[in-house]
Design a protein around this motif. Structure first.
Motif, mmCIF file in Angstrom:
data_model
loop_
_atom_site.group_PDB
_atom_site.id
_atom_site.type_symbol
_atom_site.label_atom_id
_atom_site.label_comp_id
_atom_site.label_asym_id
_atom_site.label_seq_id
_atom_site.Cartn_x
_atom_site.Cartn_y
_atom_site.Cartn_z
ATOM 1 N N SER A 1 11.585 -10.951 -27.127
ATOM 2 C CA SER A 1 11.375 -11.775 -25.932
ATOM 3 C C SER A 1 11.314 -10.909 -24.676
ATOM 4 O O SER A 1 10.537 -11.186 -23.760
ATOM 5 N N ILE A 2 12.128 -9.846 -24.624
ATOM 6 C CA ILE A 2 12.098 -8.935 -23.480
ATOM 7 C C ILE A 2 10.788 -8.151 -23.472
ATOM 8 O O ILE A 2 10.190 -7.916 -22.417
ATOM 9 N N LEU A 3 10.321 -7.766 -24.660
ATOM 10 C CA LEU A 3 9.045 -7.052 -24.749
ATOM 11 C C LEU A 3 7.918 -7.885 -24.161
ATOM 12 O O LEU A 3 7.072 -7.363 -23.428
ATOM 13 N N ARG A 4 7.900 -9.184 -24.473
ATOM 14 C CA ARG A 4 6.840 -10.053 -23.943
ATOM 15 C C ARG A 4 6.889 -10.098 -22.420
ATOM 16 O O ARG A 4 5.849 -10.106 -21.757
ATOM 17 N N GLU A 5 8.095 -10.122 -21.858
ATOM 18 C CA GLU A 5 8.223 -10.124 -20.397
ATOM 19 C C GLU A 5 7.720 -8.813 -19.803
ATOM 20 O O GLU A 5 7.048 -8.800 -18.768
ATOM 21 N N VAL A 6 8.051 -7.707 -20.450
ATOM 22 C CA VAL A 6 7.645 -6.387 -19.945
ATOM 23 C C VAL A 6 6.124 -6.256 -19.974
ATOM 24 O O VAL A 6 5.491 -5.887 -18.977
ATOM 25 N N LEU A 7 5.514 -6.576 -21.113
ATOM 26 C CA LEU A 7 4.068 -6.428 -21.239
ATOM 27 C C LEU A 7 3.325 -7.508 -20.464
ATOM 28 O O LEU A 7 2.149 -7.331 -20.128
ATOM 29 N N GLY A 8 3.985 -8.618 -20.181
ATOM 30 C CA GLY A 8 3.344 -9.679 -19.416
ATOM 31 C C GLY A 8 3.405 -9.472 -17.914
ATOM 32 O O GLY A 8 2.798 -10.233 -17.164
ATOM 33 N N ASN A 9 4.129 -8.445 -17.466
ATOM 34 C CA ASN A 9 4.235 -8.155 -16.033
ATOM 35 C C ASN A 9 3.003 -7.361 -15.603
ATOM 36 O O ASN A 9 2.836 -6.199 -15.971
ATOM 37 N N ARG A 10 2.141 -7.987 -14.818
ATOM 38 C CA ARG A 10 0.869 -7.346 -14.470
ATOM 39 C C ARG A 10 1.072 -6.070 -13.663
ATOM 40 O O ARG A 10 0.317 -5.103 -13.815
ATOM 41 N N PHE B 1 3.242 1.720 -15.860
ATOM 42 C CA PHE B 1 4.633 1.772 -16.323
ATOM 43 C C PHE B 1 4.702 1.625 -17.841
ATOM 44 O O PHE B 1 5.344 2.415 -18.530
ATOM 45 N N THR B 2 4.022 0.614 -18.382
ATOM 46 C CA THR B 2 4.073 0.372 -19.826
ATOM 47 C C THR B 2 3.332 1.448 -20.608
ATOM 48 O O THR B 2 3.575 1.614 -21.805
ATOM 49 N N ALA B 3 2.437 2.183 -19.952
ATOM 50 C CA ALA B 3 1.688 3.242 -20.633
ATOM 51 C C ALA B 3 2.536 4.489 -20.859
ATOM 52 O O ALA B 3 2.135 5.379 -21.608
ATOM 53 N N ARG B 4 3.715 4.554 -20.252
ATOM 54 C CA ARG B 4 4.559 5.740 -20.371
ATOM 55 C C ARG B 4 5.513 5.681 -21.565
ATOM 56 O O ARG B 4 6.181 6.670 -21.871
ATOM 57 N N SER C 1 0.656 -8.669 -28.031
ATOM 58 C CA SER C 1 0.778 -9.159 -26.656
ATOM 59 C C SER C 1 -0.554 -9.638 -26.092
ATOM 60 O O SER C 1 -0.603 -10.194 -24.989
ATOM 61 N N GLY C 2 -1.653 -9.395 -26.825
ATOM 62 C CA GLY C 2 -2.971 -9.814 -26.350
ATOM 63 C C GLY C 2 -3.649 -8.800 -25.454
ATOM 64 O O GLY C 2 -4.747 -9.061 -24.942
ATOM 65 N N GLU C 3 -3.035 -7.627 -25.276
ATOM 66 C CA GLU C 3 -3.609 -6.640 -24.365
ATOM 67 C C GLU C 3 -4.893 -6.020 -24.912
ATOM 68 O O GLU C 3 -5.684 -5.458 -24.155
ATOM 69 N N THR C 4 -5.099 -6.082 -26.210
ATOM 70 C CA THR C 4 -6.316 -5.508 -26.798
ATOM 71 C C THR C 4 -7.439 -6.535 -26.907
ATOM 72 O O THR C 4 -8.521 -6.207 -27.402
ATOM 73 N N ASP C 5 -7.195 -7.768 -26.473
ATOM 74 C CA ASP C 5 -8.242 -8.794 -26.510
ATOM 75 C C ASP C 5 -9.303 -8.505 -25.448
ATOM 76 O O ASP C 5 -9.001 -7.956 -24.388
ATOM 77 N N THR C 6 -10.537 -8.909 -25.733
ATOM 78 C CA THR C 6 -11.579 -8.854 -24.716
ATOM 79 C C THR C 6 -11.295 -9.945 -23.678
ATOM 80 O O THR C 6 -10.526 -10.882 -23.945
ATOM 81 N N PRO C 7 -11.914 -9.883 -22.499
ATOM 82 C CA PRO C 7 -11.700 -10.952 -21.507
ATOM 83 C C PRO C 7 -12.020 -12.340 -22.053
ATOM 84 O O PRO C 7 -11.305 -13.305 -21.755
#
Length: 559
Positions: free
Chosen positions: A319-328, A335-338, A472-478
């Motif tokens: 649940s914390i991971l979703r919050e971290v990756l969901g923070n634009r 930040f998340t790339a590090r 997290s959906g970050e690899t989805d296309t727009p």
């Protein structure tokens, strides 16, 4: 059935039920023919004294049923969005860890009945704490990397995150306690001198203001003594739930190095703005690469970090991971790339044993001795450079090419993370190298074997990062992101149909125009989630969106 055959059929019936109405409805293909069939059916109903309202109701139900059947035939085969394949997550290649570390990881995994991934990933963070600021790795003359890492291990509750960390970090706390006992008199002497000088300056200043019997030079002399007093602070290696402001101060007191290590995710809430609703990650971003930071605050003297080094090693729940990756802002500012991500397979309910082999004393002693040796390496004004052997350089060069070739394919959506991968691999190699050569690490180049070990470990983190970012959906296309958002909004209504206009309003301004809905809708149509029909109305024709019955089945199963 011809009209004559239909009339013969009607003359043969003496009661009108649902079957009769369905035969009547299906006997005609065109709308005009159906109206004629209904007229004949109502005429027959009058002859045999059947209520016209009953016939009309059955006709309407049959019409809707046939439309649904026709609509169902227009749905594409159902291909729902699926979570990433967990079987593609490899286990941590423990065999590539150095002696003294590998055995500790394996025995923690056995004793606590956890995935080896958990202690193996975390131990890299422990090594980072021991070595950050002391060494850097020189890849090329114009490319150097620090050796500190940001590690994020994701595990559900009851996965024994805290016991794993406790078994790994105890040498850090033992070392800290030991060093502060040794430095105790020196710390106390500094505090006493500082207090005396501050008191003297205050008294002289008061006398100068009230009586004027003190020369400014006396005050200035005491101030020079205070300024020249070399600070001596207790040794502090780690922090946990800390604000960035306090973290700056801690780093000022500890030669600009610090670590955040925790089995909880409180630090991320803090960074996201728990107290002031403002993301505050400048220090975290700069301390990864050692960039200088100047902090000015009202009512306090400025604090400057010239070359800060920070390690982050945290174990968090999904649940914390979703919050971290969901923070634009976390995403957009890198930040998340590090972070290196490890998402071990759960061992809960997977045959964990009660009777296990405990960690051996010899294993603990060897592990502790290694960490002590690394901790005792002096922290000099400038990190010492670890070089690469020719073989290590060529292996890293090939790894760079492998990563670059996949930037627009395997790494779609996580290019920022992958862009740091080669440098991070070099950092891992340096940590492994220092476990072997310890204080003499700068005098020996990184071997080809050590670099290959680092690359194999990096491959593990690649697979887990892809899994994490896909989930997290970050690899989805727009268009895929729009489709998932639209699907979420459609499901929120609890209805099986909606007009396109109402859907646009339901999306609450996320789409600028109705036309912007279309790419997401097209994906939902192709996956069999919805069908779209043009519906005639008294005014302008409208488009209606229908949920597939398969969606309803899935929702019932999930409930």
């Amino acid at each position: 059935m011809t009209q004559q055959e239909y009339r013969d059929f009607l003359r043969s019936i003496h009661a009108i039920d649902r079957t009769v109405v369905e035969v009547a409805y299906m006997s005609a293909l065109e709308e005009e023919e159906r109206r004629e069939c209904l007229s004949l059916l109502l005429h027959r109903a009058e002859e045999i004294r059947e209520p016209a309202d009953k016939v009309k109701a059955l006709w309407a139900e049959t019409a809707e049923k046939m439309k649904e059947k026709k609509r169902e035939s227009t749905f594409a085969p159902f291909a729902p969005f699926a979570p990433p394949d967990e079987s593609k997550k490899p286990s941590f290649p423990v065999e590539h860890l150095p002696d003294g570390i590998r055995e500790m990881v394996e025995e923690i995994a056995e004793s606590l009945q956890v995935s080896p991934d958990m202690p193996a990933s975390a131990v890299l963070g422990i090594l980072s704490i021991c070595l950050q600021g002391k060494f850097l790795v020189r890849i090329k003359p114009d490319w150097e990397e620090n050796v500190n890492l940001y590690i994020l291990v994701i595990a559900r509750p009851s996965e024994r995150k805290s016991p794993v960390l406790q078994n790994l970090v105890y040498p850090l706390y033992s070392y800290t306690k030991e060093q502060n006992i040794i430095r105790g008199p020196e710390i106390q002497e500094y505090r006493t001198k500082k207090k005396i000088l501050e008191g003297a300056i205050e008294n002289l200043t008061t006398r100068a203001a009230k009586k004027g019997d003190v020369e400014y030079t006396e005050i200035a002399e005491k101030q020079r003594e205070l300024d020249s007093l070399k600070p001596v602070y207790p040794v502090r290696l780690t922090a946990d739930d800390v604000t960035t402001e306090k973290l700056v101060s801690l780093m000022m007191e500890n030669k600009e190095v610090m670590a955040i290590i925790s089995a909880e995710g409180g630090i991320f809430n803090m960074l996201a703005g728990r107290y002031n609703d403002k993301v505050n990650i400048d220090l975290i971003l700069k301390a990864y690469t050692g960039e200088s930071l100047l902090v000015d605050r009202v009512g306090r003297p400025p604090e400057q970090l010239n070359s800060p080094h920070l390690t982050i090693c945290t174990m968090i729940q999904p649940s914390i991971l979703r919050e971290v990756l969901g923070n634009r802002e976390f995403q957009d500012r890198g930040f998340t790339a590090r972070f290196l991500y490890s998402y071990p397979r759960s061992m809960v309910g997977k045959g964990r044993r009660f009777e296990t082999t405990p960690i051996q004393n010899d294993t603990r002693e060897i592990y502790e001795a290694l960490l002590y040796a690394l901790l005792k390496i002096p922290l000099e004004p400038q990190p010492r450079a670890v070089s690469l052997s020719r073989e290590a350089y060529l292996l890293l060069s090939d790894w760079f090419a492998w990563v670059e070739d996949r930037m627009n394919e395997d790494f779609y959506g996580l290019e920022a993370w992958a862009g740091k991968l080669v440098g991070t691999t070099a950092r891992i190699a340096a940590l492994l190298h220092c476990c072997i050569y310890q204080e003499q690490s700068a005098e020996q180049p990184v071997s080809g074997k050590t670099m290959q070990d680092a690359i194999e470990i990096a491959k593990y983190f690649v697979s887990h990062a892809i899994y994490v970012f896909e989930a997290s959906g970050e690899t989805d296309t727009p268009a895929e992101k729009d489709a998932k958002y639209i699907l979420k909004r459609l499901k929120s209504t609890g209805e099986m149909e909606i007009t396109k206009r109402d859907l646009f309003n339901l999306c609450d301004g996320k789409m600028g125009t109705i036309e912007e809905l279309q790419p997401g809708l097209d994906i939902l149509v192709d996956r069999g989630y919805i069908a779209i029909e043009k519906v005639k109305t008294k005014g302008r024709p409208t488009e209606k969106i229908y949920f597939s019955p398969e969606v309803q089945k899935v929702q019932k199963v999930q409930k």
